[in-house]
Motif scaffolding. Structure first.
Motif, mmCIF file in Angstrom:
data_model
loop_
_atom_site.group_PDB
_atom_site.id
_atom_site.type_symbol
_atom_site.label_atom_id
_atom_site.label_comp_id
_atom_site.label_asym_id
_atom_site.label_seq_id
_atom_site.Cartn_x
_atom_site.Cartn_y
_atom_site.Cartn_z
ATOM 1 N N THR A 15 43.273 4.188 49.082
ATOM 2 C CA THR A 15 42.036 4.383 48.334
ATOM 3 C C THR A 15 41.183 5.486 48.947
ATOM 4 N N ASP A 16 41.483 5.861 50.192
ATOM 5 C CA ASP A 16 40.746 6.945 50.836
ATOM 6 C C ASP A 16 41.231 8.289 50.315
ATOM 7 N N PRO A 17 40.348 9.248 50.265
ATOM 8 C CA PRO A 17 40.799 10.600 49.878
ATOM 9 C C PRO A 17 41.878 11.084 50.821
ATOM 10 N N LEU A 18 42.801 11.852 50.285
ATOM 11 C CA LEU A 18 43.904 12.344 51.099
ATOM 12 C C LEU A 18 43.394 13.160 52.282
ATOM 13 N N GLU A 19 42.324 13.924 52.072
ATOM 14 C CA GLU A 19 41.805 14.744 53.156
ATOM 15 C C GLU A 19 41.393 13.876 54.339
ATOM 16 N N ARG A 20 40.809 12.676 54.070
ATOM 17 C CA ARG A 20 40.369 11.810 55.145
ATOM 18 C C ARG A 20 41.556 11.142 55.818
ATOM 19 N N VAL A 21 42.536 10.737 55.026
ATOM 20 C CA VAL A 21 43.714 10.086 55.583
ATOM 21 C C VAL A 21 44.456 11.009 56.528
ATOM 22 N N SER A 22 44.557 12.292 56.176
ATOM 23 C CA SER A 22 45.373 13.220 56.945
ATOM 24 C C SER A 22 44.557 14.148 57.827
ATOM 25 N N ALA A 23 43.292 13.823 58.037
ATOM 26 C CA ALA A 23 42.429 14.730 58.775
ATOM 27 C C ALA A 23 42.940 14.997 60.180
ATOM 28 N N ASP A 24 43.552 13.989 60.782
ATOM 29 C CA ASP A 24 44.018 14.136 62.162
ATOM 30 C C ASP A 24 45.464 14.599 62.242
ATOM 31 N N HIS A 25 46.064 14.903 61.114
ATOM 32 C CA HIS A 25 47.475 15.273 61.099
ATOM 33 C C HIS A 25 47.625 16.598 60.355
ATOM 34 N N GLN A 26 47.732 17.672 61.104
ATOM 35 C CA GLN A 26 47.901 18.979 60.482
ATOM 36 C C GLN A 26 49.266 19.067 59.828
ATOM 37 N N ALA A 27 49.281 19.425 58.555
ATOM 38 C CA ALA A 27 50.541 19.501 57.823
ATOM 39 C C ALA A 27 51.402 20.610 58.400
ATOM 40 N N PRO A 28 52.696 20.340 58.598
ATOM 41 C CA PRO A 28 53.578 21.407 59.088
ATOM 42 C C PRO A 28 53.742 22.488 58.037
ATOM 43 N N VAL A 29 53.977 23.675 58.493
ATOM 44 C CA VAL A 29 54.206 24.820 57.607
ATOM 45 C C VAL A 29 55.710 24.980 57.409
ATOM 46 N N ALA A 30 56.139 25.037 56.165
ATOM 47 C CA ALA A 30 57.566 25.220 55.883
ATOM 48 C C ALA A 30 58.017 26.590 56.388
ATOM 49 N N LEU A 31 59.228 26.629 56.922
ATOM 50 C CA LEU A 31 59.766 27.870 57.464
ATOM 51 C C LEU A 31 61.204 28.042 56.994
ATOM 52 N N SER A 32 61.499 29.214 56.477
ATOM 53 C CA SER A 32 62.864 29.480 56.030
ATOM 54 C C SER A 32 63.153 30.964 56.149
ATOM 55 N N TYR A 33 64.448 31.276 56.109
ATOM 56 C CA TYR A 33 64.900 32.655 56.237
ATOM 57 C C TYR A 33 65.896 32.964 55.126
ATOM 58 N N GLU A 34 66.045 34.264 54.839
ATOM 59 C CA GLU A 34 67.086 34.689 53.915
ATOM 60 C C GLU A 34 68.148 35.478 54.670
ATOM 61 N N LEU A 35 69.409 35.136 54.402
ATOM 62 C CA LEU A 35 70.554 35.840 54.960
ATOM 63 C C LEU A 35 71.423 36.332 53.810
ATOM 64 N N PHE A 36 72.238 37.337 54.082
ATOM 65 C CA PHE A 36 73.242 37.726 53.092
ATOM 66 C C PHE A 36 74.611 37.744 53.757
ATOM 67 N N PRO A 37 75.664 37.439 53.012
ATOM 68 C CA PRO A 37 77.012 37.423 53.595
ATOM 69 C C PRO A 37 77.379 38.797 54.158
ATOM 70 N N PRO A 38 78.135 38.842 55.231
ATOM 71 C CA PRO A 38 78.516 40.142 55.816
ATOM 72 C C PRO A 38 79.372 40.934 54.852
ATOM 73 N N ARG A 39 79.097 42.219 54.774
ATOM 74 C CA ARG A 39 79.818 43.066 53.829
ATOM 75 C C ARG A 39 81.116 43.605 54.414
ATOM 76 N N THR A 40 81.217 43.616 55.720
ATOM 77 C CA THR A 40 82.415 44.128 56.384
ATOM 78 C C THR A 40 82.741 43.224 57.559
ATOM 79 N N PRO A 41 83.981 43.235 58.026
ATOM 80 C CA PRO A 41 84.329 42.431 59.204
ATOM 81 C C PRO A 41 83.495 42.789 60.427
ATOM 82 N N SER A 42 83.114 44.059 60.560
ATOM 83 C CA SER A 42 82.351 44.475 61.734
ATOM 84 C C SER A 42 80.936 43.904 61.742
#
Length: 328
Positions: free
Chosen positions: A8-35
């Protein structure tokens, strides 16, 4: 009388002491040559040490590097702790062909797919065979249909489906508002999140968030950020997006004395952009690495993102030969 509930509490109050983690991701591409294999796997091991939420693996136009991409996905699942997000494009493929590819990915253990329309072919060959899918929205719906047939195997879980978002007008779109309407349609078809194309100015991302929210888009929109360390790459992306980087950034990069100074200039500018979009509400960062880790990791060091602690993953293994021939 029912006992009081914490809900029943606002979400901001419930999570005030818990900083939300920041999502982290990377983009890769398949190797174009064996080297290129050894360099890619050096990057993969460095990125793995940061415990990202996932790494996306690109898929060539009309699936031109499909076999190499699928093999890389298999190796990421079996030899690393990384969670792969498989790119999939629909132009030039029939629904039956795509359904078979989706089934293959799910059976291999992939649980995230980035559903894209894909680029039009430049060789003038046929793009629309009978039964072809033409839009990413159609691909999202197809993934959900294949997923439904495998609900027992997935333990009634869901495949995470990402889609593309555009901070600046898509080159083929009549307007930015049309781009947001397309994003909303993809959400209604079952998309879970969006990753933006590269942009250069934080206000472009902030404006996209505002327009999307007004239109009813509620899925997370993750900014795609590219380390600004290559003048050639920046100029190419400016041509594709129609938006120019800051002139002072191009000047500073062009006048850099060596690669080290150029990287420092680019990392500083990229960090400033990342901080700005996080301040306006970005739920995470997706870093386009171009299979190079140094600049991406330097950006992360400067940001000091709040990240969840995860147990150590699989032990590192020596990468085997990924390619038997040059697919280019």
């Amino acid at each position: 009388m029912s006992p009081p509930s914490i809900l029943t509490d606002p979400l901001e109050r419930v999570s005030a002491d818990h900083q939300a983690p920041v999502a982290l991701s990377y983009e890769l591409f398949p190797p174009r040559t064996p080297s290129a294999v050894d360099g890619l796997w050096a990057t993969i091991r460095e990125l793995e040490s940061t415990n990202p939420d996932y790494v996306s693996v690109t898929y060539g136009a009309s699936g031109s590097n499909r076999d190499t991409a699928v093999e890389l996905l298999h190796r990421l699942l079996s030899e690393t702790s990384l969670r792969p997000l498989a790119h999939l494009t629909c132009i030039g493929n029939t629904a039956n062909e795509l359904a078979a590819i989706i089934a293959e990915l799910l059976d291999a253990g992939v649980r995230g797919i980035l559903a894209l329309r894909g680029d039009h072919r430049t060789d003038g060959s046929e793009e629309h065979p009978p039964g072809a899918l033409n839009y990413a929205q159609d691909l999202v719906e197809l993934i959900r249909r294949v997923e439904q047939r495998r609900s027992a195997m997935l333990a009634a879980g869901k495949v995470a489906i990402g889609v593309a978002a555009y901070p600046t007008r898509h080159p083929e779109s009549p307007s930015e508002q049309h781009d947001v309407e397309v994003l909303l349609a993809k959400q209604r078809s079952g998309a879970d999140f969006a990753i933006t194309q590269v942009f250069f100015h934080p206000e472009q991302y902030a404006d996209l968030l505002s327009r999307a929210k007004r239109a009813g888009v509620s899925i997370p929109i993750i900014p795609g950020v590219m380390p600004f360390t290559s003048v050639k790459r920046l100029e190419r992306l400016a041509q594709l997006t129609g938006v120019q980087p800051a002139p002072e950034l191009l000047t500073a990069l062009s006048h850099a004395q060596d690669d080290g100074e150029r990287r420092r200039v680019g990392v500083r500018a990229t960090t400033e952009l990342a901080k700005a979009v996080l301040q306006v509400g970005a739920p995470g960062l997706h870093l386009y690495t171009f299979n190079q880790h140094q600049a991406a990791l330097e950006v992360l060091d400067r940001l000091d993102l709040p990240r969840p602690t995860r147990p150590a993953g699989r032990s590192s293994q020596q990468p085997s030969q990924l390619l038997s021939k040059d697919p280019s």
